[in-house]
Design a protein around this motif. Structure first.
Motif, PDB file in Angstrom:
ATOM      1  N   UNK A 383       0.832  -1.209   0.000  1.00  0.00           N
ATOM      2  CA  UNK A 383       0.000   0.000   0.000  1.00  0.00           C
ATOM      3  C   UNK A 383       0.860   1.250   0.000  1.00  0.00           C
ATOM      4  N   UNK A 384       2.000   1.245   0.703  1.00  0.00           N
ATOM      5  CA  UNK A 384       2.881   2.406   0.743  1.00  0.00           C
ATOM      6  C   UNK A 384       3.504   2.685  -0.607  1.00  0.00           C
ATOM      7  N   UNK A 385       3.888   1.623  -1.323  1.00  0.00           N
ATOM      8  CA  UNK A 385       4.468   1.830  -2.653  1.00  0.00           C
ATOM      9  C   UNK A 385       3.454   2.457  -3.595  1.00  0.00           C
ATOM     10  N   UNK A 386       2.207   1.976  -3.552  1.00  0.00           N
ATOM     11  CA  UNK A 386       1.170   2.572  -4.399  1.00  0.00           C
ATOM     12  C   UNK A 386       0.943   4.041  -4.031  1.00  0.00           C
ATOM     13  N   UNK A 389       3.797   6.291  -5.353  1.00  0.00           N
ATOM     14  CA  UNK A 389       3.718   6.542  -6.800  1.00  0.00           C
ATOM     15  C   UNK A 389       2.685   7.619  -7.090  1.00  0.00           C
ATOM     16  N   UNK A 390       1.523   7.528  -6.469  1.00  0.00           N
ATOM     17  CA  UNK A 390       0.477   8.537  -6.700  1.00  0.00           C
ATOM     18  C   UNK A 390       0.923   9.910  -6.222  1.00  0.00           C
ATOM     19  N   UNK A 391       1.607   9.972  -5.113  1.00  0.00           N
ATOM     20  CA  UNK A 391       2.049  11.268  -4.580  1.00  0.00           C
ATOM     21  C   UNK A 391       3.125  11.892  -5.462  1.00  0.00           C
ATOM     22  N   UNK A 392       4.028  11.042  -6.044  1.00  0.00           N
ATOM     23  CA  UNK A 392       5.036  11.604  -6.957  1.00  0.00           C
ATOM     24  C   UNK A 392       4.374  12.198  -8.187  1.00  0.00           C
ATOM     25  N   UNK A 393       3.349  11.532  -8.686  1.00  0.00           N
ATOM     26  CA  UNK A 393       2.637  12.053  -9.852  1.00  0.00           C
ATOM     27  C   UNK A 393       1.953  13.374  -9.509  1.00  0.00           C
ATOM     28  N   UNK A 394       1.320  13.451  -8.358  1.00  0.00           N
ATOM     29  CA  UNK A 394       0.659  14.699  -7.950  1.00  0.00           C
ATOM     30  C   UNK A 394       1.670  15.817  -7.746  1.00  0.00           C
ATOM     31  N   UNK A 395       2.865  15.482  -7.241  1.00  0.00           N
ATOM     32  CA  UNK A 395       3.893  16.503  -7.019  1.00  0.00           C
ATOM     33  C   UNK A 395       4.361  17.101  -8.342  1.00  0.00           C
TER      34      UNK A 395
END
Length: 619
Positions: A383-386, A389-395
C-alpha cells in the motif's frame, strides 16, 4: 438610775441550793415615783390604784448555811459582770458551770425600775451545755445575755422558758412555765418572734462579754457599781473589809482595781491559766508525743510494706492474666496458621499447573502474533508503494502548475508597468508644455533678484564700513569722555571731602568765635559772609554731570539704533522681497530723520542750559 425590782431564777443552781423557778419580788414598798411615765397595761389586767412606787430600798434574806445566799449573789453578779474572772467571792473559774446540769437551760432574769419615771427594763442571762453533756472544756459551755422592756406580750413572769408558757400567770407568785424546757435556741427564737410582733419590747441579744457590758452602759446600768459590790463581798464579810488595808501595796492594789478595767487583763489571765495547765501536764504530753511519733513511724512502715505487697500482688495477678491471655491467643493463632498453610499449599499446586498452561498458550500466541505481524507488514509495504507513486505524480503536476502561475504574474506586472510608463510620459510632456512660460518668468525673476541682492550687499558693506569707522570714532570719544568723567568724579569727591573738612573747620571756628564772644574778646556786630565758593562749586558740579550725561546718552542711542538698523536690514534682506526691503529702508530713513531732529532740539536746549550754568559759574 435604776433599782432592782424583781429577780427570777429558773432551772439553775447547785444540787444543794437549786432554784427550779423562783421569783424574788421587791416591788411597791418604797416611796412613790416622782415623775411616773405612762404605761400600757395588758388586757384584762387590774387598773393601778395609785402612782407606781419604788422597790424596797433594802432587804434581808434569811437562809441557813448552804441554802443558796452566795449562789444567788453570784448568779445576779454573773448577769451584771459577765466572765468567770468576775465571779463573786473569788471562786474558781468553773464555779458557774457547776450550777448547771446536763439537761438544764438556766435562766437568771433581773427586772430594774427607774427611780424617777418608774420605767422597767429586764436584763437576763441564759446558759446551757452544748450537746447536753457536762464537760471540763469551757468552750462547750454556752452563755448569752438579753434585755427587753416589759409590756403587753412579754414580761418577767411570761418569759418563754418552757414550751407552754402562758402570757399571764395563773396567780400572783405562781410560775406560768409549763411543759418541756426550751433550749437556748428555742428561747432566742421565741424572744425574736415576740420582738417582731411587739416592737415596743426593744429586744436585744448578745453573746460576747464586751458587747454586753457596752449594752448595759447604754441602758443606764453601770457595771462598775457591781464591780465595787463584788469587791466588798469578796469574803462575805462587811463592806468595811474592802478598805481595811494594812500596808501601802494593799492600798495601791485597791486603787488600781478601782480605776483600772480588769477586762483588759482577762485575756492574759486566761492565757496564763491555760499555759499553767499545759506546763503541769508537760511530762504526760511529752510521753504521749513520743509514743505517738514512734507509733506513727512504725505504722507508716507497716502501711508502706502493705502497700508494696498489694502492689506486687496486683502486678503478679495482672502478669498471670496477661500470660494466660497470650497463651490462648498464640494457640488460636497456631491453629489458624496451620489451616492457612494447608490452603496455601493447595493454591500453590493449582498455581503451578496454571503457570505451565499459561506458558504453552503464550508460546503459541507469540507464533500467531509473529505471523500476523509479517503479513500486516507485507500489506502495508504494498500500500505504501502505491501511495508513493500517486504522490510523486501529484507533485509533478503541482510543480508544473506552480511554474505556470509564477510566469503569469511576471507577465501581468510587465504589462502594468508598461501602461504606467506610457501614462507618466504623457503627463510629463503635458506638464512641461504648461510650465514653460512660468519657468521663463522664474528664471528672469531669479536673475533680477540676484542682481538686486548683489547691489544691496555692496551698499550694505559700504555702509557697514562707514558705521564701523564711525563706531570706532565714537568709542574712542566715549572712552575719553569716561576718563574725563572719572577724573571729574574724583575731583568732585575731593571737593566734597574738602568741603566737609571746611565745614568742620567752620563749625570749630564758629564754636571758638562763640566762646570768644562769651568771653568778651570779639564784638558781636554782624559781618558779611561769602557764599560765592559754594555757588561756584554747585555750578561746576552741574556742568560736569550734564556733559557726562549728554555723552553717555548720545553714545547709547547711536549704538542702539545702529544695531536695530543692521538687524532689520539683514532680516528683511534674507526673508522678504526687494520691495519690502525698500519700504524698510524708507521707514528707517524717516525714523532717523525725526530722531536726529528731536536730538538736535534737545542738544540746543541742553546747550543753553549749560551756558546759563557756566555764565552763573563765571559770575
Amino acid at each position: 438610775m435604776y433599782e432592782l425590782s424583781r429577780v427570777r431564777l429558773y432551772s439553775i443552781g447547785p444540787a444543794g441550793a437549786r432554784y427550779a423557778d423562783t421569783v424574788l419580788d421587791l416591788r411597791a414598798v418604797g416611796a412613790p415615783v416622782p415623775e411616773p411615765a405612762p404605761t400600757q397595761t395588758e388586757f384584762f389586767a387590774d387598773e393601778p390604784s395609785g402612782p407606781p412606787r419604788r422597790p424596797a430600798p433594802a432587804g434581808v434574806l434569811f437562809l441557813e448555811n448552804g441554802g443558796g445566799k452566795s449562789v444567788l449573789l453570784k448568779l445576779i453578779f454573773s448577769v451584771m459582770l459577765p466572765g468567770h474572772r468576775n465571779t463573786l467571792g473569788g471562786a474558781s473559774s468553773g464555779v458557774l458551770r457547776k450550777f448547771l446540769l446536763a439537761e438544764d437551760c438556766g435562766h437568771v432574769a433581773l427586772e430594774w425600775q427607774h427611780t424617777r419615771t418608774g420605767e422597767c427594763v429586764v436584763v437576763g442571762k441564759v446558759s446551757e451545755w452544748r450537746g447536753r453533756q457536762v464537760s471540763h472544756d469551757p468552750r462547750k459551755f454556752a452563755e448569752a445575755w438579753y434585755s427587753f422592756r416589759p409590756g403587753p406580750g412579754l414580761s418577767l413572769d411570761s418569759l418563754p422558758v418552757a414550751e407552754s408558757s402562758a402570757v399571764r400567770p395563773i396567780a400572783e407568785g405562781i410560775s406560768a412555765a409549763r411543759g418541756r424546757r426550751r433550749t437556748m435556741k428555742g428561747f432566742r427564737d421565741a424572744l425574736a418572734d415576740a420582738g417582731k410582733f411587739y416592737t415596743h419590747l426593744d429586744v436585744h441579744w448578745e453573746e460576747t462579754h464586751e458587747r454586753w457590758t457596752e449594752h448595759l452602759g447604754e441602758l443606764g446600768l453601770d457595771p462598775e457599781l457591781f464591780r465595787y459590790q463584788r469587791e466588798m463581798n469578796a469574803d462575805e464579810g462587811e463592806a468595811a473589809g474592802l478598805f481595811a488595808v494594812k500596808k501601802d501595796s494593799d492600798f495601791t492594789d485597791l486603787l488600781l482595781r478601782a480605776v483600772t478595767d480588769t477586762r483588759d487583763t482577762d485575756g492574759l489571765a486566761d492565757l496564763v491559766h491555760n499555759f499553767g495547765g499545759k506546763l503541769g501536764r508537760r511530762s504526760e504530753l511529752l510521753a504521749e508525743r513520743d509514743f505517738t511519733a514512734g507509733s506513727v513511724d512504725l505504722l507508716g512502715r507497716i502501711i508502706d510494706a502493705t502497700a508494696h505487697r498489694e502492689r506486687a500482688r496486683d502486678i503478679h495477678g495482672a502478669a498471670a492474666r496477661r500470660a494466660r491471655a497470650l497463651g490462648r491467643r498464640l494457640a488460636a493463632r497456631a491453629a489458624a496458621e496451620r489451616t492457612r498453610s494447608a490452603e496455601l499449599s493447595a493454591r500453590l499446586g493449582a498455581a503451578a499447573e496454571t503457570v505451565t498452561e499459561a506458558g504453552t498458550a503464550r508460546e503459541r500466541a507469540a507464533l500467531v502474533a509473529a505471523e500476523l505481524a509479517y503479513r500486516h507488514a507485507s500489506l502495508a509495504l504494498a500500500a505504501g508503494e502505491k501511495t508513493a507513486t500517486a504522490q510523486r505524480r501529484e507533485l509533478t503536476e503541482a510543480r508544473t502548475l506552480h511554474s505556470a502561475w509564477q510566469a503569469a504574474e511576471t507577465v501581468l506586472r510587465a504589462r502594468a508597468a508598461a501602461d504606467r510608463s506610457a501614462r507618466v510620459a504623457a503627463a510629463i510632456r503635458e506638464a512641461e508644455r504648461d510650465a514653460a512660460p512660468a519657468l521663463a518668468a522664474r528664471s528672469a525673476a531669479a536673475a533680477d533678484l540676484v542682481r538686486a541682492l548683489q547691489d544691496a550687499a555692496e551698499r550694505a558693506e559700504d555702509h557697514a564700513s562707514e558705521e564701523e569707522e564711525r563706531s570706532a570714532h565714537l568709542q574712542s570719544a566715549g572712552e575719553s569722555a569716561h576718563r574725563d568723567a572719572t577724573a571729574a568724579a574724583t575731583d568732585a569727591q575731593r571737593a566734597r571731602s574738602d568741603a566737609g573738612h571746611l565745614r568742620q573747620r567752620l563749625a570749630e571756628v564758629e564754636q571758638e568765635t562763640e566762646e570768644a564772644v562769651r568771653a568778651g574778646l570779639v564784638s558781636t556786630a554782624p559781618r558779611p559772609t561769602r557764599t560765592r565758593p559754594a555757588a561756584s562749586f554747585r555750578c561746576e558740579r552741574r556742568l560736569v554731570l550734564g556733559i557726562v550725561f549728554f555723552f553717555l546718552a548720545f553714545l547709547f542711542f547711536v549704538s542702539f539704533f545702529i544695531f536695530l538698523y543692521f538687524f532689520f536690514f539683514f532680516f528683511f534682506f534674507f526673508f522678504f522681497s526687494y520691495l519690502s526691503f525698500l519700504f524698510l529702508f524708507l521707514f528707517f530713513f524717516f525714523f532717523f530723520f525725526f530722531f536726529f531732529f528731536f536730538f538736535f532740539f534737545f542738544f540746543i536746549f541742553f546747550f543753553f542750559r549749560v551756558s546759563s550754568i557756566f555764565v552763573g559759574f563765571l559770575s
